[in-house]
Design a protein around this motif. Structure first.
Motif, PDB file in Angstrom:
ATOM      1  N   LEU A 112     -14.067 -12.238   8.980  1.00 36.22           N
ATOM      2  CA  LEU A 112     -14.234 -10.827   8.602  1.00 36.22           C
ATOM      3  C   LEU A 112     -15.319 -10.705   7.549  1.00 36.22           C
ATOM      4  O   LEU A 112     -15.348 -11.497   6.599  1.00 36.22           O
ATOM      5  N   PHE A 136     -13.522  -3.519   5.068  1.00 38.73           N
ATOM      6  CA  PHE A 136     -13.568  -4.664   5.980  1.00 38.73           C
ATOM      7  C   PHE A 136     -14.111  -4.278   7.350  1.00 38.73           C
ATOM      8  O   PHE A 136     -13.822  -3.206   7.871  1.00 38.73           O
ATOM      9  N   GLY A 137     -14.857  -5.205   7.955  1.00 35.24           N
ATOM     10  CA  GLY A 137     -15.182  -5.108   9.368  1.00 35.24           C
ATOM     11  C   GLY A 137     -13.987  -5.551  10.191  1.00 35.24           C
ATOM     12  O   GLY A 137     -12.986  -6.036   9.648  1.00 35.24           O
ATOM     13  N   LYS A 138     -14.085  -5.388  11.510  1.00 39.05           N
ATOM     14  CA  LYS A 138     -12.951  -5.716  12.372  1.00 39.05           C
ATOM     15  C   LYS A 138     -12.852  -7.208  12.671  1.00 39.05           C
ATOM     16  O   LYS A 138     -11.843  -7.664  13.197  1.00 39.05           O
ATOM     17  N   GLY A 139     -13.883  -7.949  12.375  1.00 38.93           N
ATOM     18  CA  GLY A 139     -13.827  -9.389  12.558  1.00 38.93           C
ATOM     19  C   GLY A 139     -14.378  -9.865  13.880  1.00 38.93           C
ATOM     20  O   GLY A 139     -14.407  -9.117  14.866  1.00 38.93           O
ATOM     21  N   TYR A 164      -2.469  -2.923   3.411  1.00 35.68           N
ATOM     22  CA  TYR A 164      -3.203  -2.699   4.651  1.00 35.68           C
ATOM     23  C   TYR A 164      -2.237  -2.828   5.821  1.00 35.68           C
ATOM     24  O   TYR A 164      -1.226  -3.495   5.740  1.00 35.68           O
ATOM     25  N   GLN A 201      -2.755  -4.022   9.986  1.00 35.33           N
ATOM     26  CA  GLN A 201      -3.739  -4.610  10.880  1.00 35.33           C
ATOM     27  C   GLN A 201      -3.225  -4.539  12.302  1.00 35.33           C
ATOM     28  O   GLN A 201      -2.142  -5.041  12.606  1.00 35.33           O
ATOM     29  N   GLY A 206      -7.825  -4.671  17.628  1.00 34.60           N
ATOM     30  CA  GLY A 206      -8.921  -3.758  17.944  1.00 34.60           C
ATOM     31  C   GLY A 206      -9.235  -2.752  16.854  1.00 34.60           C
ATOM     32  O   GLY A 206     -10.269  -2.088  16.905  1.00 34.60           O
ATOM     33  N   LEU A 207      -8.354  -2.630  15.854  1.00 38.78           N
ATOM     34  CA  LEU A 207      -8.588  -1.646  14.787  1.00 38.78           C
ATOM     35  C   LEU A 207      -8.908  -2.297  13.449  1.00 38.78           C
ATOM     36  O   LEU A 207      -9.307  -1.627  12.506  1.00 38.78           O
ATOM     37  N   GLY A 208      -8.664  -3.589  13.349  1.00 33.70           N
ATOM     38  CA  GLY A 208      -8.984  -4.274  12.105  1.00 33.70           C
ATOM     39  C   GLY A 208      -8.022  -3.926  10.982  1.00 33.70           C
ATOM     40  O   GLY A 208      -6.937  -3.385  11.197  1.00 33.70           O
ATOM     41  N   LEU A 209      -8.455  -4.223   9.778  1.00 34.41           N
ATOM     42  CA  LEU A 209      -7.662  -3.934   8.575  1.00 34.41           C
ATOM     43  C   LEU A 209      -7.896  -2.497   8.148  1.00 34.41           C
ATOM     44  O   LEU A 209      -9.039  -2.099   7.937  1.00 34.41           O
ATOM     45  N   LEU A 250      -6.808   0.385   5.259  1.00 35.64           N
ATOM     46  CA  LEU A 250      -6.210   0.518   3.936  1.00 35.64           C
ATOM     47  C   LEU A 250      -5.250   1.702   3.912  1.00 35.64           C
ATOM     48  O   LEU A 250      -5.622   2.827   4.230  1.00 35.64           O
ATOM     49  N   MET A 254       1.281  -5.275  11.762  1.00 35.48           N
ATOM     50  CA  MET A 254       1.266  -6.320  10.736  1.00 35.48           C
ATOM     51  C   MET A 254       0.842  -5.652   9.434  1.00 35.48           C
ATOM     52  O   MET A 254      -0.209  -5.002   9.385  1.00 35.48           O
TER      53      MET A 254
END
Lengths: 112, 115
Positions: free
Chosen positions: A89, A102-105, B35, B37, B40-43, B45, B88
Motif C-alpha cells: 500500500l 491510503f491507496g487500495k494496494g 479503518y 477494509q 476492492g475498496l481498500g482502507l 477511515l 475487517m
C-alpha cells in the motif's frame, strides 16, 4: 477529486528479479509518501517513508522514488523472494501529523 | 516495539445488536484511528482521534461512533449493527516523538460478521 492509484491487478514476478510497483496521485501535494506491506488477514506494516524533497530512499532490498512533478512514486524490491509476496500500500501525508490517505494496494506474487 | 492490540480477531453479531470494538496501544501515541477494509475498496477511515476525549469524523462515519476516555484506548461502537457493516476493522496509532515519522502502527484486525 483527489485520487491515489495503484495497480489494481496482481503483479507476478519471477524470483530473483526486481519487482516495481507504482503509486500515482492527483490533486494532492503530499509532504510525505509512505509504503506499507500487508499480509492476508493482518494489519499493514510500515516499510519506508520518503519526503517531498527526496528523490530516492533505500532500505536493504527496498528502494522508493518520489517524483512530485509526475505525481508518482515507484517502489522496487530487488532480488525478490517468495516471502516478499504480499499486498503493498502507498499512503500520502499532506501535512505532517495529519491523517494519512491510503491507496487500495497492489498484490505482488513472487513466483519460485 | 509498538504494540496495538484489538479485543477480538473474529466476531459474529446479529443485525440490530450494539457492537463494541476495543483497541489499545502501549506507546503513548497521541493519534488513534479506526479503518474498515473491504475487497476492492481498500482502507477507509471511519474515525480518528488526536487526543483524549477528542474525535474527528473520517470518510465513512455513518453508523459508527467512537470513544477515547484514556490515551491508550480507542473504542469503535456500532450502535445498531447492519449486514453492510460486515468487514475487517483495523485500528492504528501514531505519534510524533522526536526522530519519528508519522507512520501508523496497526493492530491485527477484527473480522466482524453481522448476520
Amino acid at each position: 477529486s483527489q485520487k491515489i492509484e495503484q495497480n489494481s491487478e496482481a503483479l507476478n514476478i519471477q524470483e530473483g528479479k526486481t519487482a516495481t510497483l507504482t503509486c500515482n496521485y492527483t490533486n494532492y501535494s503530499p509532504a510525505y509518501l509512505q509504503w506499507y506491506r500487508q499480509d492476508p488477514g493482518r494489519g499493514p506494516v510500515f516499510l519506508l517513508l520518503i519526503r517531498e524533497n527526496e528523490k530516492e530512499k533505500r532500505k536493504e532490498r527496498l528502494k522508493v522514488t518520489f517524483d512530485t512533478t509526475l505525481k508518482q512514486s515507484l517502489f522496487h524490491i530487488t532480488a525478490s523472494q517468495p516471502a516478499d509476496s504480499a499486498t503493498y500500500l502507498c499512503a500520502l501525508e499532506v501535512v505532517l501529523g495529519d491523517k494519512i490517505i491510503f491507496g487500495k494496494g497492489t498484490r505482488l506474487h513472487i513466483l519460485p | 516495539d509498538v504494540k496495538v492490540t484489538q479485543s477480538s480477531r473474529y466476531l459474529v453479531k446479529r443485525t440490530g445488536e450494539k457492537v463494541f470494538l476495543e483497541c489499545v496501544q502501549d506507546m503513548d501515541h497521541e493519534n488513534m484511528f479506526w479503518y474498515r477494509q473491504d475487497p476492492g475498496l481498500g482502507l477507509r477511515l471511519i474515525y480518528f482521534s488526536y487526543d483524549v476525549k477528542m474525535k474527528e469524523k473520517g470518510d465513512i462515519p455513518e453508523g459508527y461512533s467512537v470513544s477515547r476516555e484514556k490515551k491508550e484506548r480507542f473504542s469503535l461502537i456500532l450502535e445498531s449493527a447492519s449486514t453492510n457493516q460486515t468487514s475487517m476493522y483495523l485500528c492504528a496509532s501514531s505519534g510524533l516523538a522526536a526522530n519519528s515519522y508519522n507512520e501508523q502502527f496497526f493492530g491485527p484486525g477484527t473480522r466482524l460478521t453481522v448476520l
